[in-house]
Structure formats: C-alpha cells, structure tokens
Design a protein around this motif. Structure first.
Motif, short mmCIF file in Angstrom:
data_model
loop_
_atom_site.label_atom_id
_atom_site.label_comp_id
_atom_site.label_asym_id
_atom_site.label_seq_id
_atom_site.Cartn_x
_atom_site.Cartn_y
_atom_site.Cartn_z
N LEU A 9 -15.70 -12.67 33.67
CA LEU A 9 -16.19 -12.02 32.41
C LEU A 9 -17.08 -12.82 31.64
CD1 LEU A 9 -12.65 -10.68 30.94
CD2 LEU A 9 -14.34 -9.53 32.29
N LEU A 10 -16.94 -14.10 31.69
CA LEU A 10 -17.76 -15.23 31.07
C LEU A 10 -18.19 -16.60 31.79
CD1 LEU A 10 -16.29 -15.02 27.46
CD2 LEU A 10 -18.40 -14.43 27.91
N ASN A 11 -19.41 -16.88 31.90
CA ASN A 11 -19.79 -18.14 32.29
C ASN A 11 -19.58 -19.18 31.14
OD1 ASN A 11 -20.57 -16.74 34.97
ND2 ASN A 11 -22.17 -15.96 33.44
N LYS A 12 -19.80 -20.45 31.50
CA LYS A 12 -19.83 -21.56 30.57
C LYS A 12 -21.17 -21.82 30.12
CE LYS A 12 -17.18 -24.40 29.42
NZ LYS A 12 -16.64 -24.74 27.87
N MET A 13 -21.88 -20.98 29.65
CA MET A 13 -23.30 -20.81 29.00
C MET A 13 -23.36 -19.68 28.04
SD MET A 13 -25.52 -19.80 32.32
CE MET A 13 -24.74 -21.00 33.46
N PHE A 14 -24.41 -19.82 27.05
CA PHE A 14 -24.42 -19.12 26.19
C PHE A 14 -25.62 -17.80 26.82
CE2 PHE A 14 -26.84 -17.17 22.56
CZ PHE A 14 -25.59 -16.66 21.70
N GLY A 15 -26.67 -18.65 27.47
CA GLY A 15 -27.59 -17.63 27.88
C GLY A 15 -28.32 -18.12 29.06
N GLY A 16 -29.47 -17.63 29.70
CA GLY A 16 -30.15 -18.09 30.83
C GLY A 16 -31.74 -17.51 30.63
N ILE A 17 -32.50 -18.06 31.46
CA ILE A 17 -34.08 -17.83 31.33
C ILE A 17 -34.43 -17.38 32.95
CG2 ILE A 17 -36.21 -18.71 31.11
CD1 ILE A 17 -34.62 -20.79 29.20
N GLN A 18 -34.91 -16.28 32.78
CA GLN A 18 -35.91 -15.86 34.38
C GLN A 18 -37.31 -16.03 33.99
OE1 GLN A 18 -33.99 -12.63 37.11
NE2 GLN A 18 -35.72 -11.65 36.41
N ILE A 19 -37.83 -16.72 34.89
CA ILE A 19 -39.38 -16.92 34.59
C ILE A 19 -40.13 -16.58 35.88
CG2 ILE A 19 -39.28 -19.38 35.00
CD1 ILE A 19 -41.53 -19.80 32.76
N ASP A 20 -41.15 -15.68 35.89
CA ASP A 20 -41.86 -15.41 36.70
C ASP A 20 -43.01 -16.50 37.11
OD1 ASP A 20 -43.63 -14.04 38.51
OD2 ASP A 20 -44.13 -12.48 37.55
N VAL A 21 -42.89 -17.04 38.25
CA VAL A 21 -43.76 -18.35 38.03
C VAL A 21 -45.00 -17.94 38.96
CG1 VAL A 21 -41.77 -19.99 38.26
CG2 VAL A 21 -42.71 -19.14 40.47
N ASP A 39 -23.01 -11.39 30.97
CA ASP A 39 -21.43 -11.49 30.82
C ASP A 39 -20.98 -10.55 29.88
OD1 ASP A 39 -22.06 -11.87 28.09
OD2 ASP A 39 -22.06 -14.17 28.22
N VAL A 40 -19.78 -10.55 29.73
CA VAL A 40 -18.67 -9.23 29.34
C VAL A 40 -19.36 -9.07 27.77
CG1 VAL A 40 -16.91 -10.68 28.14
CG2 VAL A 40 -16.69 -8.36 28.82
N ILE A 41 -19.80 -9.92 26.99
CA ILE A 41 -20.30 -9.64 25.71
C ILE A 41 -21.58 -8.88 25.82
CG2 ILE A 41 -21.06 -10.60 23.60
CD1 ILE A 41 -19.18 -13.11 23.91
N SER A 42 -22.54 -9.64 26.55
CA SER A 42 -23.97 -9.03 26.69
C SER A 42 -23.77 -7.44 27.14
CB SER A 42 -24.67 -9.94 27.46
OG SER A 42 -25.96 -8.98 27.77
N GLY A 43 -22.88 -7.36 28.11
CA GLY A 43 -22.80 -6.01 28.69
C GLY A 43 -22.14 -5.06 28.01
N GLU A 44 -21.26 -5.52 27.02
CA GLU A 44 -20.67 -4.55 26.10
C GLU A 44 -21.57 -3.99 25.07
OE1 GLU A 44 -16.11 -5.82 27.10
OE2 GLU A 44 -16.77 -6.13 25.09
N VAL A 45 -22.16 -5.08 24.40
CA VAL A 45 -23.31 -4.79 23.40
C VAL A 45 -24.27 -3.82 23.68
CG1 VAL A 45 -24.69 -5.73 21.77
CG2 VAL A 45 -22.51 -6.90 22.22
N GLY A 46 -24.89 -4.16 25.04
CA GLY A 46 -25.88 -3.46 25.50
C GLY A 46 -25.66 -2.21 26.03
N LEU A 47 -24.35 -1.77 26.54
CA LEU A 47 -23.96 -0.55 27.30
C LEU A 47 -24.37 0.56 26.45
CD1 LEU A 47 -22.17 0.30 29.89
CD2 LEU A 47 -20.22 0.39 28.22
#
Length: 484
Positions: free
Chosen positions: A28-40, A458-466
C-alpha cells in the motif's frame, strides 16, 4: 521471500507494529513520500525552421513501419522513426539532469512536511481511513528517501549515464534505470564500468515477447547465441529486439552475482498476452527467477485514442485482476504462483473498481487504458511521482531539450515557465501544488488520465487521483479486502 500477510481480517484492530508489516506486505505504501521520473534523452529537432522537443532512442517500438506490421503491440513516443532529424547535441548534460532532480527533490521534501501537518488528516476523513491506520501511513511517508527513475528511450546511451548514477547514489537517492539492455549486450566495457557502481534497480520490458515459446527459447540460449539471433532482427522491429535484449541483460547477472542490481520487468497487458496471461506470468517467473514483475494494462488514454483492449481482453483481464488481488493474501511464497509480481493491492483494487463500474459496457476498456481512471493533477496528494521531460512549447531560443515539469506521455500538464533547472524551489513547489492543475484548466485537450503503476504510486496518491465515478466501488472493495 514475500512476508506473510493478513487473511482479510480487520487490520486496524491490530498492534501498530503488525499494522506496519501488513501495510508493507500489501504494497500500500513505500518508505518514501515521492519519486522523480526524468527523461534523460529529450532533445531538439528542427522543422520548418522552428525547434521542437523530441526523444533520442536507438529503438523503433511501433506497430507499423512504413505501413508494414512489425509485430509490435504499441507505438512509443521515443521511437526513432517518430523522431527523425533529432539533434543529439541538444541532449541535456548529466550535470543539468542532476540539478533538475535536486530542485524537484527539495520541493518534495518541503511538500512532505506540509502534507503531514496540514493535509493527511483531511485525506483520512475523506477516504475513511481509521486513525490507527493513518498513523501508520504517516510513518511510511515521513521519510526523506526519494526514488529517481532515469527514463526516456534508452537512457543507457546518454554519454553521462554512469556519472549520473554514481552522483545520484552519492546524494542518497534510490536509483532505477529503465533501459532496453542493448548497450549491455553490445559493449562489454560499459558493463564493467556500470558494475563498479550500479543502479539499485534495472527495469526492462517484457511486453515485447511473441509468446511463451519465445520466452523459453531465448532463456535457453547462451549469451552469444542470444546476440547472434538478435543480430538477424531488422532494426525497424524494435520491440522484437527488446525481447532479446531484456533476457540477455537478465542472464548477464550470472556473471556478477550479488554485485548485480535488482531486476524489474515491466509488462504491458494487451490482447495477445492476456489470452493466456496466467501461464505467461508463471512461465516467465520460472524461466527468469528472482526478477520482479510489474504487469499493467496497455495504456492509450493519454493519446486520446480508443483502448486496444477488446471485450474478450477485458474478460481475461478481469479474471487476472481477481487472481492478483487474492494472491496478496497467500502466506507462503511457494504456494503463490504470482509471488514475483510487485505487491500493490490498492492498484489492483482500483482496476477492479473500474471493471465493476463499467462491466459489460464499451467504456470498460477505455477506462482501464487510462481514460477516466486516475489523474496526477486531481488533488493534493496525488501525482507525487513527479516527471521531468520534454514539452510541446516552441522556443527557438532554447539550447537543450527536456527539463520541463510535465508528463512523458501527455503535455497538457507541462509547466510553461521554463526549464526546471532555471526555476526556483518555490516555482517547483507551486507547480506540484497548483500550477499543474492550472495548466490543465488552460489546456484545450486535458489529459484524460492513465493507469501506470509507477505514477499512481501509493495508496494515498491512488485514492486522491482516482476518478470520482470509481470511488464508491473502490472503497467497498477496500473494505472487503483490507477491512476499512
């Protein structure tokens, strides 16, 4: 080995330590608040004396090439046939890319504190999360770890890729490189240098196989035999090449043992592999052991295109989703044929809510493929895996491509204020909080959504954006399977 998980009991009745273990086991969650995906590998190309953003890649992953079918199942925006005339000298340097990551990471850390202090309680009330569980959620997201996914075409061809991996790791980031594996197959000296300081994870593609027989065939070949068969594939058949490159990269692990990074296979589910998806997944796990699998429905909503999934494909997917949900509750790995699949129960419950809501309608496939499923810009807490990529803004004064707060697949959320390495931290923070939504409101064709697991996060992002049309069914499913 996957940890034991609950048997559909009411998890909020447990001790906090048990709750933490169960939330983690269910993904449901990872030990992190956010991530970054960058097109290099974003770069520039000139068309009618104007500069446009494009993508540098050495593959051609398309369904057709000059009207001839390639055997591919999707069209990649980075395919070299879609980016003719690109100027490779306009790719951002590794130094600029790391600077962009640092800018966004600093904003993510500030946003984390604000979200925990001012937003987490209201999220819990809106989505009926018990106080005991919300406290565990807080423990997960109150962490400064940030994953950085180096992404876009074939990141391994960037001239500074080795330096970027080393630099980002030295700054404490969890580094994933989503690559094809071609450079590892063709350049042994690059492999040796990569193994001196490898990324934490190498992500590859497994949606390019012609079938189960091909997986078994390639897996049984030696490295040299894989390379020899690969050399016979026409260059326009990029997805067929990637199948060989992925298995080569996995089998290369045998030479390096524990020094080798963790491996993840992304698997877009389409009509061709959904027919026998259960066997496909289990045989894949058997042929390529100790590789994490990340299956998800093929996406088309971001392109404003109808879903390629047929009614039959949706039926196969529905059955598979049911099996994956149940697999989260199998305690022993040896008894779980889907144990290699990355656990993320919330994601599969979200997919199931769409299948329940739109079952027996033509809309089901479109929603599953992203149109009206989940949106990164829908509210505070969603879209915490921030993308840095190209934009569709014409600027004849720019010198390098990429560096825009945007989306790799849909530019309607692109920040119009410039390159992220030129923005202040306040600018970046405001984009995540408000400007992303503002850009959507100004767009003539707003992004209809997507179902990419990494972006749903994660579950928080998933539910808010659903999508709100799916929320009632989702919450019923969450209550049934998780207990709240």
């Amino acid at each position: 080995m996957r940890q034991q998980v609950l048997n559909k009991e009411l998890i909020f009745s447990d001790e906090k330590s048990n709750l933490f273990s169960k939330v983690e086991s269910l993904g449901l969650l990872n030990k992190m608040f956010g991530g970054i995906q960058i097109d290099v590998n974003a770069a520039l190309k000139k068309n009618n004396n104007e500069l446009f953003e494009a993508h540098m890649c050495d593959h051609n992953c398309t369904i057709k090439w000059n009207g001839v079918e390639t055997g591919g199942n999707y069209d990649c925006p980075a395919a070299f046939s879609q980016n003719l005339g690109i100027n490779k000298k306009t790719i951002a340097t590794g130094e600029l890319i790391v600077k962009a990551v640092e800018k966004v990471a600093n904003s993510i850390k500030d946003l984390k504190h604000d979200f925990i202090l001012n937003k987490l309680d209201s999220y819990g009330k809106e989505f009926n999360v018990p106080a005991q569980v919300l406290e565990v959620y807080k423990d997960f997201i109150d962490c400064d770890d940030i994953e950085v996914a180096l992404f876009g075409g074939s990141p391994e061809i960037h001239s500074d890729i080795l330096w970027m991996i080393e630099e980002l790791k030295s700054k404490g980031y969890i580094v994933t490189v989503t690559m094809t594996g071609r450079r590892l197959m063709l350049q042994p000296s690059f492999v040796e240098k990569l193994m001196e300081n490898p990324p934490h994870v190498i992500a590859l593609s497994a949606d390019d196989f012609d079938g189960i027989e091909q997986i078994e065939h390639i897996s049984n070949l030696s490295l040299e035999e894989i390379k020899a068969e690969w050399a016979k594939i026409p260059k326009q058949f990029g997805q067929r090449q990637k199948a060989y490159e992925a298995i080569y990269t996995i089998k290369l692990r045998e030479q390096y043992g524990d020094r080798y990074p963790k491996l993840l296979l992304n698997i877009a589910l389409h009509d061709q592999n959904l027919v026998n998806v259960s066997e496909f997944i289990t045989r894949l796990s058997k042929c390529l052991p100790d590789v994490a699998l990340n299956p998800f429905p093929v996406q088309s909503g971001f392109m404003y295109s109808p879903s390629p999934l047929s009614i039959e494909g949706i039926e196969y997917l529905n059955n598979f989703v049911d099996e994956i949900i149940e697999s989260h509750f199998i305690e022993e790995t040896k008894n779980n044929k889907y144990s290699a699949i990355v656990p993320r129960l919330h994601y599969w419950l979200m997919l199931k809510s769409a299948l329940v809501r739109w079952r027996d309608t033509n809309k089901a496939s479109d929603v599953i493929s992203g149109d009206g499923f989940w949106r990164c810009y829908q509210g505070i807490g969603s879209g915490r895996y921030i993308q840095i990529t190209s934009s569709d803004i014409v600027d004849n004064n720019q010198k390098v491509g990429g560096g825009c707060l945007s989306c790799f697949w849909n530019k309607s959320v692109a920040d119009s204020r410039g390159k992220v390495w030129d923005l202040s931290k306040d600018d970046v923070t405001s984009y995540i909080l408000t400007e992303r939504e503002s850009e959507i409101q100004k767009a003539s064709m707003p992004c209809p959504g997507c179902a990419f697991p990494r972006l749903v996060f994660d579950v928080i992002s998933g539910e808010v954006g659903l999508d709100k049309s799916l929320l009632d069914d989702y919450l019923k499913l969450r209550k049934k399977y998780v207990g709240y």
